[in-house]
Structures are given as C-alpha cells and as structure tokens.
Design a protein around this motif. Structure first.
Motif, PDB file in Angstrom:
ATOM      1  N   MET A  75       0.831  -1.190   0.000  1.00 31.98           N
ATOM      2  CA  MET A  75       0.000   0.000   0.000  1.00 31.98           C
ATOM      3  C   MET A  75       0.873   1.250   0.000  1.00 31.98           C
ATOM      4  O   MET A  75       2.084   1.160   0.126  1.00 31.98           O
ATOM      5  N   LYS A  76       0.226   2.400  -0.221  1.00 38.72           N
ATOM      6  CA  LYS A  76       0.995   3.650  -0.285  1.00 38.72           C
ATOM      7  C   LYS A  76       1.661   3.925   1.060  1.00 38.72           C
ATOM      8  O   LYS A  76       1.178   3.512   2.113  1.00 38.72           O
ATOM      9  N   LEU A  77       2.743   4.683   1.000  1.00 39.34           N
ATOM     10  CA  LEU A  77       3.490   4.982   2.224  1.00 39.34           C
ATOM     11  C   LEU A  77       2.689   5.944   3.105  1.00 39.34           C
ATOM     12  O   LEU A  77       1.948   6.787   2.595  1.00 39.34           O
ATOM     13  N   PRO A  78       2.860   5.838   4.442  1.00 34.30           N
ATOM     14  CA  PRO A  78       2.248   6.840   5.322  1.00 34.30           C
ATOM     15  C   PRO A  78       2.947   8.192   5.131  1.00 34.30           C
ATOM     16  O   PRO A  78       4.039   8.256   4.582  1.00 34.30           O
ATOM     17  N   ASN A  79       2.298   9.251   5.598  1.00 31.88           N
ATOM     18  CA  ASN A  79       2.893  10.584   5.470  1.00 31.88           C
ATOM     19  C   ASN A  79       4.114  10.751   6.372  1.00 31.88           C
ATOM     20  O   ASN A  79       4.175  10.175   7.459  1.00 31.88           O
ATOM     21  N   PHE A  80       5.052  11.535   5.903  1.00 23.39           N
ATOM     22  CA  PHE A  80       6.221  11.889   6.712  1.00 23.39           C
ATOM     23  C   PHE A  80       6.803  13.168   6.141  1.00 23.39           C
ATOM     24  O   PHE A  80       6.445  13.574   5.025  1.00 23.39           O
ATOM     25  N   GLU A  81       7.687  13.777   6.914  1.00 26.17           N
ATOM     26  CA  GLU A  81       8.416  14.935   6.402  1.00 26.17           C
ATOM     27  C   GLU A  81       9.796  14.465   5.962  1.00 26.17           C
ATOM     28  O   GLU A  81      10.451  13.693   6.671  1.00 26.17           O
ATOM     29  N   TYR A  82      10.217  14.914   4.785  1.00 27.56           N
ATOM     30  CA  TYR A  82      11.476  14.446   4.194  1.00 27.56           C
ATOM     31  C   TYR A  82      12.590  15.476   4.402  1.00 27.56           C
ATOM     32  O   TYR A  82      12.421  16.654   4.080  1.00 27.56           O
ATOM     33  N   LEU A  83      13.711  15.018   4.965  1.00 27.46           N
ATOM     34  CA  LEU A  83      14.846  15.898   5.235  1.00 27.46           C
ATOM     35  C   LEU A  83      16.099  15.306   4.597  1.00 27.46           C
ATOM     36  O   LEU A  83      16.296  14.099   4.652  1.00 27.46           O
ATOM     37  N   ALA A  84      16.918  16.143   3.990  1.00 30.29           N
ATOM     38  CA  ALA A  84      18.118  15.624   3.326  1.00 30.29           C
ATOM     39  C   ALA A  84      19.330  16.488   3.660  1.00 30.29           C
ATOM     40  O   ALA A  84      19.796  17.278   2.847  1.00 30.29           O
ATOM     41  N   PRO A  85      19.858  16.338   4.892  1.00 24.35           N
ATOM     42  CA  PRO A  85      21.011  17.147   5.305  1.00 24.35           C
ATOM     43  C   PRO A  85      22.286  16.701   4.585  1.00 24.35           C
ATOM     44  O   PRO A  85      22.285  15.663   3.924  1.00 24.35           O
ATOM     45  N   SER A  86      23.378  17.474   4.762  1.00 24.31           N
ATOM     46  CA  SER A  86      24.570  17.166   3.981  1.00 24.31           C
ATOM     47  C   SER A  86      25.774  16.759   4.826  1.00 24.31           C
ATOM     48  O   SER A  86      26.859  16.577   4.284  1.00 24.31           O
ATOM     49  N   SER A  87      25.594  16.606   6.148  1.00 28.18           N
ATOM     50  CA  SER A  87      26.727  16.129   6.947  1.00 28.18           C
ATOM     51  C   SER A  87      26.227  15.190   8.041  1.00 28.18           C
ATOM     52  O   SER A  87      25.076  15.298   8.476  1.00 28.18           O
ATOM     53  N   PRO A  88      27.091  14.273   8.514  1.00 26.76           N
ATOM     54  CA  PRO A  88      26.693  13.369   9.596  1.00 26.76           C
ATOM     55  C   PRO A  88      26.242  14.142  10.842  1.00 26.76           C
ATOM     56  O   PRO A  88      25.276  13.747  11.506  1.00 26.76           O
ATOM     57  N   ALA A  89      26.913  15.255  11.152  1.00 28.36           N
ATOM     58  CA  ALA A  89      26.544  16.033  12.341  1.00 28.36           C
ATOM     59  C   ALA A  89      25.114  16.559  12.224  1.00 28.36           C
ATOM     60  O   ALA A  89      24.347  16.551  13.197  1.00 28.36           O
ATOM     61  N   GLU A  90      24.748  17.020  11.017  1.00 23.16           N
ATOM     62  CA  GLU A  90      23.371  17.505  10.816  1.00 23.16           C
ATOM     63  C   GLU A  90      22.365  16.364  10.918  1.00 23.16           C
ATOM     64  O   GLU A  90      21.252  16.549  11.435  1.00 23.16           O
ATOM     65  N   VAL A  91      22.753  15.178  10.412  1.00 20.08           N
ATOM     66  CA  VAL A  91      21.863  14.011  10.508  1.00 20.08           C
ATOM     67  C   VAL A  91      21.552  13.727  11.974  1.00 20.08           C
ATOM     68  O   VAL A  91      20.386  13.581  12.369  1.00 20.08           O
ATOM     69  N   VAL A  92      22.602  13.684  12.789  1.00 21.09           N
ATOM     70  CA  VAL A  92      22.443  13.360  14.208  1.00 21.09           C
ATOM     71  C   VAL A  92      21.643  14.461  14.917  1.00 21.09           C
ATOM     72  O   VAL A  92      20.791  14.174  15.770  1.00 21.09           O
ATOM     73  N   ALA A  93      21.875  15.707  14.529  1.00 21.85           N
ATOM     74  CA  ALA A  93      21.128  16.820  15.142  1.00 21.85           C
ATOM     75  C   ALA A  93      19.638  16.698  14.832  1.00 21.85           C
ATOM     76  O   ALA A  93      18.792  16.941  15.705  1.00 21.85           O
ATOM     77  N   LEU A  94      19.313  16.308  13.612  1.00 23.90           N
ATOM     78  CA  LEU A  94      17.900  16.136  13.241  1.00 23.90           C
ATOM     79  C   LEU A  94      17.269  14.974  14.002  1.00 23.90           C
ATOM     80  O   LEU A  94      16.117  15.049  14.430  1.00 23.90           O
ATOM     81  N   LEU A  95      18.048  13.876  14.163  1.00 26.09           N
ATOM     82  CA  LEU A  95      17.530  12.734  14.928  1.00 26.09           C
ATOM     83  C   LEU A  95      17.262  13.157  16.375  1.00 26.09           C
ATOM     84  O   LEU A  95      16.241  12.791  16.966  1.00 26.09           O
ATOM     85  N   ALA A  96      18.178  13.948  16.932  1.00 28.43           N
ATOM     86  CA  ALA A  96      18.046  14.388  18.323  1.00 28.43           C
ATOM     87  C   ALA A  96      16.902  15.384  18.492  1.00 28.43           C
ATOM     88  O   ALA A  96      16.261  15.442  19.541  1.00 28.43           O
TER      89      ALA A  96
END
Lengths: 160, 288
Positions: free
Chosen positions: B1-22
């Motif tokens: 079935m179709k995917l549930p809704n989510f917000e899509y984020l595409a950062p450019s560094s590992p530090a930004e990835v971790v900051a978004l997760l936090a």
C-alpha cells in the motif's frame, strides 16, 4: 515538495507529497504509465526503472531520492518508430502474454545487457529472478534476453 | 500500500543528521537505500514522522582496505561490494555472502548500514558482522563510539543503536590469506530470504588443526550471533568427515530458529547441520 530530474532524456518537474514513490511520481504526476506497479513493496519487479544506469525498483525509491538523476522507463527504451532490438526479441520469442510484467523485464534486461553485454545464461536467469511473471513460465523471456545480447555487443547506443 | 505521510529531510553532513535525529526523538528514521525501510512503512510496521535521507552526505560509501582490515562506509551498496575486485582476497567471506543478498534491483540500492541497523536475523550482513567480530562506528550527539557486533545485535530487528545515533562505518578485521572459509545458504528461489545459511571460517595451527573457529548462521537464529559451542567442537581438531559431522550436530542443537510460514524450527535446525557439514568439507578442500 518540488522534484526535478531527467525522464527519458527530457527534464521534468513535479510537485509531489514527500511520501510519493518514484513509481507513482512517474505514473500519476508525469503521466508516463508504461511503468507498472504490482506489489508496492519490492518483491515483484514490475515497476523496475533505470536510475543513473542501474535497474532499481521504483516503488522502493522516493521521488525525492531521484532529484537530479537520469531516469529511464520502458517508454525511453522504445525508438521513435518500431521497437528496440530487445523488444523485437521479446516479440520473436513470445516472451510475454498479458504484458503486465513486461516493462519491468525490459528495463531490467536493458540495464543488465548495457552494463554486462556478455552476461551468460546463468547470470541472466539469476538477474531475472527479481521479476515475477505469472503467464510465461520464464523460459521464453530468458531466450529473448539471451538472443538480444548481440545488439548490445556494439558500443553504438543508436543500434539498440 | 501507499506509504504513510512523513516529512522528508536531506542534510549534507553526519553532524546535521544526528542533530535532526536528536531534534525529533523517536520520531525520525534514517533512510539510505530504503530497501528494508520502505516495505516496512508500506506495511505500516513503521510510521516515522520524519525521514532523514543520507543521499547528500558525501563520503559514506567508501570501501577502505588497509592493515586493520576492510572498512565499509554505511552507505556502501551491495553492488559496490560486488564490483570491488580487491575484496576477493581482502575478504572473500564477505564477498561470497553478499552474492546472496536479495535481487538485482535491490542490490543496486540496498546498503550495508541499512542492513545492520535493520538487524534482520535472516539477512547476510548482520551474520557476517557477528561472525567476523566486526566493529561498528556510531555517531551520536555526544560524538563517536565504537561497538563490537556482539554488543550491537540485541534481538530480532533490535540493536543497541540509540534513536539519535547513526552508523558511520563497519570494520571487518584483517583477513589472513591462509584462512579456510565457506558460506552456504539454502533458499527456495534465488534472492529470497534463505530458509537457513551458515558462515564459517577457521585458521590452521602448526599441526594442521583448526583454531580461531568462527561460525554464524543466517535465518536460523533469534538474532545474528556466533555459535560458541559448535566453534569449540572444531577448535583443536583436524577437519575430517567425523569432526565435520560432530560440529554440524553441535551447531544444529545450538541454533535457535523460530517456526514460521516458510519452515519449521526443526527443519531450520536440521538445515543448519546439513549446510555446516557441507561448509566444513568446502573449507577443508579450499586451497589459498
């Protein structure tokens, strides 16, 4: 969100919700319905398209992940007139019946033979194991792909 | 079935990835190839509010081979491992195991880090990581930490990775050229999840006896881990038919699969024994 990529050689843009898969973006937003959607969770292979040269399942890729990529669908394999050598081979070998799975087989085989024009029959069987066909029993599809190899041995893409 | 809704984020560094997760504790998931995550979402087994894509993070798909072993960036695809000719000698067990991962199209997208984080006991990469005593490098808000695979896998689809951490790379220790090894799986169709599989390696001591034995299983264990009882049944022995049978029997008893639609636990335990006996014959016959 706004997505821009290259579809079958032409730049395209679409305004899609984030959850839109590449398959649905191509079919519903860009109205290219050659790509078929079967299972929607990555087991049937019907929705296979070629992204930057690699065959991928377009139901397991977000449209957003295709930003800036070169995407080829079955429409892009077909010359302006007539059929490609691979498509001719499918006709010659009766490699389809209902045709639902055929776009996925064609894109998969095209990506494979473009990257590995000397793929042996075992390799072809192995690669095509990722695509389901409920009509043909696969034998004719494998024969068609094997027979089309000669067209890919040449480096001139126009000959395909 | 179709995917549930989510917000899509595409950062450019590992530090930004971790900051978004936090910033979105427990609500954000990392997506790389998406070959396990997207089906999981299509089935509504996961409904993350945010997807953090690694596609713009440079340098996470490198394969580095040096004196410490083989280091695979988390975004290394199965296809990259297949295409890297150096791995045939730098880590033949990895190279062989990866040929069994899913289908052609999935192999062009699926990643090492995704498979480790998903931690499916039926998947090859977690088995190889556990069997080979891999070390994972994780990044969180407090910085990097390293963790042995044995401490990482905690249960089916369960790892020690925190909600605000990402996998940066996995290191497989250096592979000696003389090492004996085998990887065998049984699946009804190529590319399907295996009903069972085994990964095996051992070294030979001065008297030609097996030592440093490592045995892991695919699809026939509660989570990816080694079989220490079977391993100690081989250590110190010459690898002959009788030993192979005894080690296979020990592994069969030690494996702890569950029954499902595809095969019973009894069948899977028996399969582990059969495959391990064959693997021991293959490994003994292999010359470097």
């Amino acid at each position: 969100m706004n997505i821009a990529f290259e579809l079958n050689g032409k730049p395209v843009e679409a305004e899609v919700p984030a959850r839109t898969t590449l398959a649905d973006c191509i079919r519903h937003h860009l109205m290219q319905t050659g790509t078929h959607v079967g299972c929607e969770h990555g087991v049937c292979g019907a929705c296979t398209v070629i992204v930057d040269g690699d065959a991928v399942r377009s139901c397991l890729m977000l449209a957003a992940q295709a930003s800036g990529a070169k995407v080829t669908t079955v429409e892009g394999l077909t010359p302006a007139e007539g059929l490609s050598a691979l498509q001719e081979s499918f006709r010659k070998h009766h490699a389809l019946q209902c045709g639902f799975c055929t776009p996925g087989f064609l894109t998969t085989a095209h990506a494979l033979l473009t990257q590995e024009p000397n793929a042996d029959k075992e390799r072809i069987r192995h690669v095509l194991s990722g695509n389901l066909c409920r009509c043909t029993g696969y034998i004719n599809i494998i024969e068609a792909v094997c027979d089309a190899r000669s067209a890919y041995a040449k480096s001139d893409p126009e000959s395909r | 079935m179709k995917l549930p809704n989510f917000e899509y984020l595409a950062p450019s560094s590992p530090a930004e990835v971790v900051a978004l997760l936090a910033a979105h504790p427990g609500e954000a998931k990392i997506i790389a190839g998406g070959q396990s995550l997207l089906p999981t979402m299509a089935f509504r087994l996961a409904q993350p509010a945010y997807l953090v894509d690694l596609r713009n993070v440079e340098g996470m798909n490198r394969i580095v081979i040096d004196d410490s072993g083989v280091r695979l960036g988390a975004r290394t695809r199965w296809r990259d491992i297949e295409d890297d000719a150096r791995l045939a000698t730098a880590h033949p067990l990895l190279k062989e195991a990866i040929t069994h991962v899913a289908h052609y199209q999935v192999r062009n997208r699926g990643t090492v880090g995704g498979s480790l984080a998903h931690a499916d006991p039926a998947a090859e990469m977690p088995c190889i990581a556990a069997t080979c005593e891999a070390e994972l490098t994780l990044l969180g808000p407090e910085g990097e930490r390293r963790m042995k695979a044995a401490d990482f896998f905690l249960g089916p689809l369960t790892t020690a990775l925190s909600d605000d951490e990402m996998i940066l790379e996995v290191r497989l220790p250096r592979w000696p050229a003389q090492r004996r090894w085998a990887f065998l799986e049984f699946a009804r169709r190529p590319g399907d999840f295996a009903l069972g599989g085994v990964a095996l390696y051992y070294d030979l001591d001065a008297e030609n006896r097996a030592c440093n034995t490592h045995i892991g299983v695919v699809g026939a264990c509660y989570y990816s881990k080694r079989l220490p009882i079977a391993e100690s049944a081989l250590d110190g022995k010459r690898v002959d038919a009788e030993t192979a049978r005894a080690v296979a029997r020990a592994a069969s008893e030690e494996a702890d699969p569950t029954s499902d639609f595809h095969a019973s636990a009894e069948y899977r335990k028996s399969l582990v024994g059969t495959l391990l006996e064959r693997a021991l014959v293959t490994a003994a016959q292999r010359t470097s």
